[in-house]
Design a protein around this motif. Structure first.
Motif, PDB file in Angstrom:
ATOM      1  N   ILE A  15       0.851  -1.185   0.000  1.00 24.06           N
ATOM      2  CA  ILE A  15       0.000   0.000   0.000  1.00 24.06           C
ATOM      3  C   ILE A  15       0.891   1.240   0.000  1.00 24.06           C
ATOM      4  N   LYS A  16       0.361   2.265  -0.611  1.00 25.24           N
ATOM      5  CA  LYS A  16       1.050   3.551  -0.668  1.00 25.24           C
ATOM      6  C   LYS A  16       0.112   4.577  -0.041  1.00 25.24           C
ATOM      7  N   TYR A  17       0.540   5.138   1.084  1.00 22.30           N
ATOM      8  CA  TYR A  17      -0.223   6.215   1.712  1.00 22.30           C
ATOM      9  C   TYR A  17       0.128   7.523   1.022  1.00 22.30           C
ATOM     10  N   VAL A  18      -0.878   8.284   0.642  1.00 29.33           N
ATOM     11  CA  VAL A  18      -0.668   9.624   0.102  1.00 29.33           C
ATOM     12  C   VAL A  18      -1.675  10.562   0.759  1.00 29.33           C
ATOM     13  N   GLY A  19      -1.350  11.836   0.750  1.00 25.30           N
ATOM     14  CA  GLY A  19      -2.235  12.842   1.324  1.00 25.30           C
ATOM     15  C   GLY A  19      -1.432  14.059   1.734  1.00 25.30           C
ATOM     16  N   THR A  20      -2.113  15.016   2.318  1.00 25.62           N
ATOM     17  CA  THR A  20      -1.447  16.223   2.816  1.00 25.62           C
ATOM     18  C   THR A  20      -1.984  16.558   4.201  1.00 25.62           C
ATOM     19  N   ILE A  21      -1.144  17.239   4.968  1.00 28.16           N
ATOM     20  CA  ILE A  21      -1.545  17.726   6.279  1.00 28.16           C
ATOM     21  C   ILE A  21      -1.511  19.241   6.216  1.00 28.16           C
ATOM     22  N   LYS A  22      -2.598  19.856   6.624  1.00 29.23           N
ATOM     23  CA  LYS A  22      -2.684  21.311   6.562  1.00 29.23           C
ATOM     24  C   LYS A  22      -2.803  21.870   7.972  1.00 29.23           C
ATOM     25  N   SER A  23      -1.904  22.810   8.288  1.00 26.37           N
ATOM     26  CA  SER A  23      -1.929  23.487   9.574  1.00 26.37           C
ATOM     27  C   SER A  23      -1.373  24.893   9.392  1.00 26.37           C
ATOM     28  N   GLU A  24      -2.106  25.858   9.892  1.00 25.53           N
ATOM     29  CA  GLU A  24      -1.653  27.240   9.762  1.00 25.53           C
ATOM     30  C   GLU A  24      -0.836  27.691  10.967  1.00 25.53           C
TER      31      GLU A  24
ATOM     32  N   ILE B 218       4.546  20.633  11.009  1.00 30.46           N
ATOM     33  CA  ILE B 218       4.377  19.185  11.047  1.00 30.46           C
ATOM     34  C   ILE B 218       5.759  18.538  11.104  1.00 30.46           C
ATOM     35  N   GLU B 219       5.978  17.686  12.101  1.00 26.70           N
ATOM     36  CA  GLU B 219       7.269  17.017  12.269  1.00 26.70           C
ATOM     37  C   GLU B 219       7.217  15.555  11.816  1.00 26.70           C
ATOM     38  N   LYS B 220       6.284  14.792  12.391  1.00 28.41           N
ATOM     39  CA  LYS B 220       6.198  13.353  12.137  1.00 28.41           C
ATOM     40  C   LYS B 220       4.739  12.940  12.041  1.00 28.41           C
ATOM     41  N   ILE B 221       4.538  11.793  11.421  1.00 28.85           N
ATOM     42  CA  ILE B 221       3.215  11.196  11.384  1.00 28.85           C
ATOM     43  C   ILE B 221       3.370   9.698  11.615  1.00 28.85           C
ATOM     44  N   LYS B 222       2.446   9.141  12.358  1.00 25.23           N
ATOM     45  CA  LYS B 222       2.405   7.693  12.578  1.00 25.23           C
ATOM     46  C   LYS B 222       1.164   7.159  11.880  1.00 25.23           C
ATOM     47  N   LEU B 223       1.402   6.264  10.924  1.00 25.98           N
ATOM     48  CA  LEU B 223       0.328   5.665  10.150  1.00 25.98           C
ATOM     49  C   LEU B 223       0.183   4.189  10.516  1.00 25.98           C
ATOM     50  N   PRO B 224      -1.014   3.645  10.416  1.00 25.39           N
ATOM     51  CA  PRO B 224      -1.218   2.239  10.753  1.00 25.39           C
ATOM     52  C   PRO B 224      -0.466   1.308   9.795  1.00 25.39           C
ATOM     53  N   THR B 225       0.103   0.254  10.334  1.00 28.57           N
ATOM     54  CA  THR B 225       0.739  -0.765   9.508  1.00 28.57           C
ATOM     55  C   THR B 225      -0.334  -1.643   8.879  1.00 28.57           C
ATOM     56  N   ILE B 226       0.060  -2.413   7.908  1.00 22.87           N
ATOM     57  CA  ILE B 226      -0.879  -3.332   7.266  1.00 22.87           C
ATOM     58  C   ILE B 226      -1.352  -4.380   8.262  1.00 22.87           C
ATOM     59  N   GLU B 227      -0.471  -4.826   9.149  1.00 16.54           N
ATOM     60  CA  GLU B 227      -0.869  -5.787  10.169  1.00 16.54           C
ATOM     61  C   GLU B 227      -1.989  -5.234  11.038  1.00 16.54           C
ATOM     62  N   PHE B 228      -1.894  -3.959  11.391  1.00 20.32           N
ATOM     63  CA  PHE B 228      -2.940  -3.318  12.192  1.00 20.32           C
ATOM     64  C   PHE B 228      -4.244  -3.246  11.399  1.00 20.32           C
TER      65      PHE B 228
ATOM     66  N   THR C 258       9.316  16.185   5.785  1.00 20.89           N
ATOM     67  CA  THR C 258      10.047  17.405   5.466  1.00 20.89           C
ATOM     68  C   THR C 258       9.111  18.441   4.852  1.00 20.89           C
ATOM     69  N   SER C 259       7.974  17.974   4.379  1.00 18.68           N
ATOM     70  CA  SER C 259       6.931  18.873   3.876  1.00 18.68           C
ATOM     71  C   SER C 259       5.607  18.364   4.450  1.00 18.68           C
ATOM     72  N   ASN C 260       4.535  18.943   4.058  1.00 18.84           N
ATOM     73  CA  ASN C 260       3.231  18.528   4.568  1.00 18.84           C
ATOM     74  C   ASN C 260       2.605  17.418   3.730  1.00 18.84           C
ATOM     75  N   LYS C 261       3.389  16.823   2.855  1.00 16.67           N
ATOM     76  CA  LYS C 261       2.882  15.770   1.983  1.00 16.67           C
ATOM     77  C   LYS C 261       3.227  14.392   2.534  1.00 16.67           C
ATOM     78  N   ILE C 262       2.239  13.518   2.492  1.00 11.88           N
ATOM     79  CA  ILE C 262       2.421  12.122   2.896  1.00 11.88           C
ATOM     80  C   ILE C 262       2.617  11.314   1.629  1.00 11.88           C
ATOM     81  N   ASP C 263       3.684  10.518   1.578  1.00  8.42           N
ATOM     82  CA  ASP C 263       3.957   9.672   0.419  1.00  8.42           C
ATOM     83  C   ASP C 263       4.907   8.566   0.871  1.00  8.42           C
ATOM     84  N   THR C 264       4.349   7.446   1.290  1.00  5.03           N
ATOM     85  CA  THR C 264       5.174   6.342   1.766  1.00  5.03           C
ATOM     86  C   THR C 264       4.539   5.017   1.388  1.00  5.03           C
ATOM     87  N   LYS C 265       5.371   3.997   1.186  1.00  3.02           N
ATOM     88  CA  LYS C 265       4.896   2.666   0.805  1.00  3.02           C
ATOM     89  C   LYS C 265       5.203   1.658   1.903  1.00  3.02           C
ATOM     90  N   LEU C 266       4.294   0.702   2.070  1.00  4.29           N
ATOM     91  CA  LEU C 266       4.460  -0.399   3.010  1.00  4.29           C
ATOM     92  C   LEU C 266       4.189  -1.708   2.287  1.00  4.29           C
TER      93      LEU C 266
END
Length: 151
Positions: free
Chosen positions: A27-36, A40-50, A69-77
């Motif tokens: 799976i590839k998580y994508v998305g953005t986090i918006k905060s004025e 944004i430092e880190k994000i914890k996303l659910p694993t496939i096992e979860f 490093t930016s507000n964009k989420i783009d990671t693969k599991l």
């Protein structure tokens, strides 16, 4: 020598007879986090096992932590070996819905020089899932978390 041959044949027979896994998917998580008002430092996303409903007390099995490093989420599991073969995004989404009502997300932000943990739940109705064709082993599904707003 006969014992080694016998053990080898027995081992191969057991392995072929009781094999349980058909393959993996990714799976590839994508998305953005918006905060004025926060960085944004880190994000914890659910694993496939979860997402499969496997309950484990260790946080490493439930979430994967990603430094942003930016507000964009783009990671693969990659999934664990599974006896389920997922060919269609709709089938995978139906399976996830039977295991979890929503996806928990933990976000670490810096606001006024202090780090804060923000927890939020994303419902499945706000998430799009699609299959992406690529040349790698296993099916790749994209989970689009869309825009996550932090106040």
């Amino acid at each position: 020598m006969k014992r080694i041959l016998l053990l080898t044949i027995l081992s191969l027979t057991i392995q072929y007879s009781f094999g349980q896994a058909c393959g993996i998917y990714r799976i590839k998580y994508v998305g953005t986090i918006k905060s004025e008002s926060a960085k944004i430092e880190k994000i914890k996303l659910p694993t496939i096992e979860f997402l499969h409903g496997l309950e484990d007390k260790s946080l490493e099995k439930k979430f994967i932590e990603i430094n942003l490093t930016s507000n964009k989420i783009d990671t693969k599991l990659a999934s664990h070996l599974t006896s389920y073969l997922y060919e269609k995004a709709e089938n995978l989404l139906k399976f996830y819905k039977t295991k979890k009502e929503s996806i928990p997300i933990n976000i670490t932000v810096t606001r006024n020089g202090k780090k804060e943990q923000i927890q939020t739940e994303l419902t499945w109705s706000n998430i799009q899932i699609s299959k992406i064709d690529d040349e790698k082993f296993g099916n790749l599904f994209e989970l689009n978390l869309n825009e996550i707003n932090i106040k």
